[in-house]
Write an enzyme that holds these catalytic residues in place. Sequence first.
Site, PDB file in Angstrom:
ATOM      1  N   GLU A  60      -9.976   2.098   4.078  1.00 41.25           N
ATOM      2  CA  GLU A  60      -9.667   3.204   3.135  1.00 41.25           C
ATOM      3  C   GLU A  60     -10.964   3.716   2.473  1.00 41.25           C
ATOM      4  OE1 GLU A  60      -6.427   2.371   0.197  1.00 41.25           O
ATOM      5  OE2 GLU A  60      -7.978   2.793  -1.288  1.00 41.25           O
ATOM      6  N   HIS A 117      -7.580  -3.319   4.974  1.00 49.62           N
ATOM      7  CA  HIS A 117      -6.975  -1.976   4.881  1.00 49.62           C
ATOM      8  C   HIS A 117      -7.766  -1.161   3.856  1.00 49.62           C
ATOM      9  CE1 HIS A 117      -4.454   0.807   2.552  1.00 49.62           C
ATOM     10  NE2 HIS A 117      -3.784   1.050   3.671  1.00 49.62           N
ATOM     11  N   ASN A 118      -8.043  -1.782   2.717  1.00 47.83           N
ATOM     12  CA  ASN A 118      -8.769  -1.072   1.663  1.00 47.83           C
ATOM     13  C   ASN A 118     -10.208  -0.785   2.074  1.00 47.83           C
ATOM     14  OD1 ASN A 118      -6.391  -1.426   0.313  1.00 47.83           O
ATOM     15  ND2 ASN A 118      -7.329  -2.044  -1.600  1.00 47.83           N
ATOM     16  N   LYS A 134      -4.601  -6.688   3.787  1.00 46.79           N
ATOM     17  CA  LYS A 134      -4.591  -5.593   2.801  1.00 46.79           C
ATOM     18  C   LYS A 134      -6.020  -5.293   2.324  1.00 46.79           C
ATOM     19  CE  LYS A 134      -3.191  -2.441  -0.006  1.00 46.79           C
ATOM     20  NZ  LYS A 134      -3.901  -2.348  -1.181  1.00 46.79           N
ATOM     21  N   SER A 153       0.817  -1.214   0.000  1.00 44.33           N
ATOM     22  CA  SER A 153       0.000   0.000   0.000  1.00 44.33           C
ATOM     23  C   SER A 153       0.847   1.258   0.000  1.00 44.33           C
ATOM     24  CB  SER A 153      -0.922   0.017   1.213  1.00 44.33           C
ATOM     25  OG  SER A 153      -1.633   1.237   1.235  1.00 44.33           O
TER      26      SER A 153
HETATM   27  C1  6PG Z   1      -3.255   1.171  -1.655  1.00 45.99           C
HETATM   28  C2  6PG Z   1      -4.587   1.222  -2.363  1.00 45.99           C
HETATM   29  C3  6PG Z   1      -4.568   0.541  -3.678  1.00 45.99           C
HETATM   30  C4  6PG Z   1      -5.940   0.459  -4.343  1.00 45.99           C
HETATM   31  C5  6PG Z   1      -6.507   1.770  -4.730  1.00 45.99           C
HETATM   32  C6  6PG Z   1      -7.746   1.710  -5.615  1.00 45.99           C
HETATM   33  O1  6PG Z   1      -3.273   0.707  -0.527  1.00 45.99           O
HETATM   34  O2  6PG Z   1      -2.237   1.610  -2.204  1.00 45.99           O
HETATM   35  O3  6PG Z   1      -5.519   0.578  -1.552  1.00 45.99           O
HETATM   36  O4  6PG Z   1      -4.105  -0.770  -3.467  1.00 45.99           O
HETATM   37  O5  6PG Z   1      -5.798  -0.285  -5.488  1.00 45.99           O
HETATM   38  O6  6PG Z   1      -6.801   2.486  -3.601  1.00 45.99           O
HETATM   39  O7  6PG Z   1      -8.749   0.934  -5.076  1.00 45.99           O
HETATM   40  P1  6PG Z   1     -10.230   1.063  -5.655  1.00 45.99           P
HETATM   41  O8  6PG Z   1     -10.098   1.187  -7.138  1.00 45.99           O
HETATM   42  O9  6PG Z   1     -10.969  -0.161  -5.271  1.00 45.99           O
HETATM   43  O10 6PG Z   1     -10.785   2.313  -5.051  1.00 45.99           O
END
Ligand code: 6PG
Length: 629
Positions: A356, A352-353, A349, A294
Site C-alpha cells: 500500500e 499488504h500495508n 496484513k 483492511s
Molecule cells: C488498511 C490500511 C490501514 C492503515 C492505514 C494507515 O488496510 O485499511 O492499511 O490499516 O492503518 O492505511 O497506515 P499509515 O498511517 O501507516 O499510513
Amino acid sequence: MEPQNRHRTIVVMGVSGSGKTTIGKRLAALLELPFEDADAYHPPANIAKMKNGTPLMDEDRWPWLETLNQRMQQWEQGGVLACSALKESYRQLLSKNLSIHWVYLEGSMETLLQRMEARDHFMKPEMLQSQLDTLEPPSYALNVSISNRPEQMVSEIIAKLGTMQSDLGIVGMGVMGRSLAKNALNKGFKVSVYNRSDPKEAHILPNFLKEVPPERVLGFDEWEGFVNSLSQPRRILLMIPAGTAIDAVLETLTPLLAPGDVVMDGGNSHYRETQRRMQNLASHSIDYLGVGVSGGEEGALKGPSMMAGGSETAYKKVSHLLEAMAAKEPNAKPCAALLGPDGAGHFIKTVHNGIEYGEMQLLAELYALLRGLISYEDIRTLFQQWQEGEAQSFLLGLTAEIFSKKEGGSYVLDKVLDVASSKGTGVWSSIAALESGVPASMMVEAVLARHLSGAQGTREVWAKLRPVPKTVKQIAPETLLKAYQWARLVNHLQGLELIQIQSQKENWNVQLSEVLRVWSVGCIIQSKLVQQLQQQLSQHASLWELEWVLAQLPEGLEALQEALQWGLTQQTALPCFSAAWNHSGGLTTINSPANLIQALRDAFGAHTYQRTDRPLDQQFTTNWKDHGA
Ligand code: 6PG
C-alpha cells in the site's frame, strides 16, 4: 447455535413512571421474547374505577393478578411482563407455578418526578408518594437504577441475568470498531460493544447506540457485563490501537473468559506480538487470532478484507462471523480466510500495508511528474481514463476523487501539508524484508520518502539552490501508464516474495493465490492487478519467472526508463519508480558488479569468495595486494 434465552419469564416492576414499559419492550425485543403490559389485562370493573380516580383495593387486584399469572404460564418460551407488582403478596400470586426473574426499576421520588416531567407525563406527587409507601422492594430482584439511559439499563439487565446471547463482542468503538459493529448488525448478528468509560470518550457509546437497531445491540463500559452478555464460546474482536493497549485489555479480559473462548485482534499489530499473545492465551486454553482487517471505514462497514492467522480450531469458531462481514468476490466467495497459523495473518496484513505504501508513493510521484505540465482537472481526467482499463485500483480511483475536491474554489489538496505520516506497518514490512534478505526496495523507498518529506526546513533551503531545468522532455500518457503499471507489478511481486520467504522461514505454508484472493476485493490495495496476479499464481509457482510477467518486461522497462529520464529532466525525485527500475535493471543484468563487493570483502577481511571456475561449495581467499603472480 441454540439461543440460551429460552424459558425465561421476566417481570419488570416498579412504581408508575419508572419506565417499565420502555425497558420491558426493549428487553423482550433483544431476547426475542413476547412482551405484555399488565395494564392491558385489567377487568372492566377496575378500568371503570381507575377512570373515576377511585384507588384499587387488593380485592380488585386478585382476579387481575390471577389472569396475568395464567397468561405468563401460557408463554411457551418465556416472555417479559411490565407490571408494578408493588407488594410481596401480588408477586407471590404472579409467581404461582412459575420461576420469575424479577427486575426492579429503582429510583428516588426526585428522579421519578424529573423523568415524568421530561416525558410530559404528569402525576401528582401525592399519588407517587402513596405508591412509594405501598412498595415493598423485593430482596430477590435484580435492582436497576433508573438514573441510567434505557439502553444501558437493558444492557445491565441482560448481563446480570446471565442471558448470554450476543454472537460477537467488539471492544473499542473507534471508527473501525463502530463500522465493524454496524456491519455485523447489518448481517443479522447480535452484537455487544465495549468502550472504556474515559470521560473524553463518554459520548462515544451512547452516540453509537442511538445509530443502531436497539433490539440487537448491547453497549457496555464495564467488562463483566460485556463478557456475560456473550454467547459461549465467546467471540471477541479487539479494535483498539496496536501495542500496549492490547496487552492491558487482555490482562483485564483473560480472567473473565472461559476455556474455548476466542479473542481476535483486528488491529495492525506486529506479528511477533501476536505470536506472543497467542502463546500466552493458549496457557489459559483461550484461542487467539491475529486478524488483519483492511478497507478503511467504508470497507469495515460494507465489507473488508480479513486476513486471519491462528489455529484452524479457533478460526472455525468465528469463520461464520468473519465471512459474513467480509467483502465478497463476484462469485460471492468471502474475502476472509485463515491464511496461516500464529502470526501469519498479521504478517500478511503488514506486507499488504508495505505494498500500500508503494502504491501510494507511485501515485504521489505521478502527481509530482504531472502537476507541472497539466491542470488538476486534466490529471483527474487522465486517472479516470486509466481507471477504466488495466490500471484500475481502489487507490487510483480515490486519487481521481481527490483531484476533484475543492473548498471555496480552490483545491483542498493544495491546503494539505506535504509531510506524510505513518503508523508503523510500512517500517515493519521494510525491516522484515531487510532481515529476510528480500530486496523489497519499493516499500523501503516509500517509507524513506515519507521520512524525507518531514525535512521541511532543509527542503526550503535546498529548493532555492535547485538548478533550473534546461530542457523539458515530453512523455506520451500511454508510456507513463506503462511505466506505472510495470512499477506496480514490481511492487506487488516484491511484497509477495516477502510473504513467501517469511512463510518458508516460519513454516506457515501460506498460499499466495489465497492471499491475493483475499486482497482482490475489500482492501486498500484491491485492484485489477491483484486479480490478474491471483489468476496467474493459481497456475504457476515462481513469481519472477511467470510468463505473464516476462511478457510485459521489455515494454514495461522501456517505458520506465523513459519516465525516469523525463523525471530527471524535470528534476523530480522519483524514489519508487527508480526503485522499480533498479530492481528490474538488477534482474536484467547477467554480470552483476557484486563480484567487486566480494573481492573487496575478501581483500580487507579475508571473508572468502566463490569462483566461477570452481565448484560453488568451495571458498577461496586471495592476497589481493600481492601483484607478483
Ligand atoms: C488498511 C490500511 C490501514 C492503515 C492505514 C494507515 O488496510 O485499511 O492499511 O490499516 O492503518 O492505511 O497506515 P499509515 O498511517 O501507516 O499510513
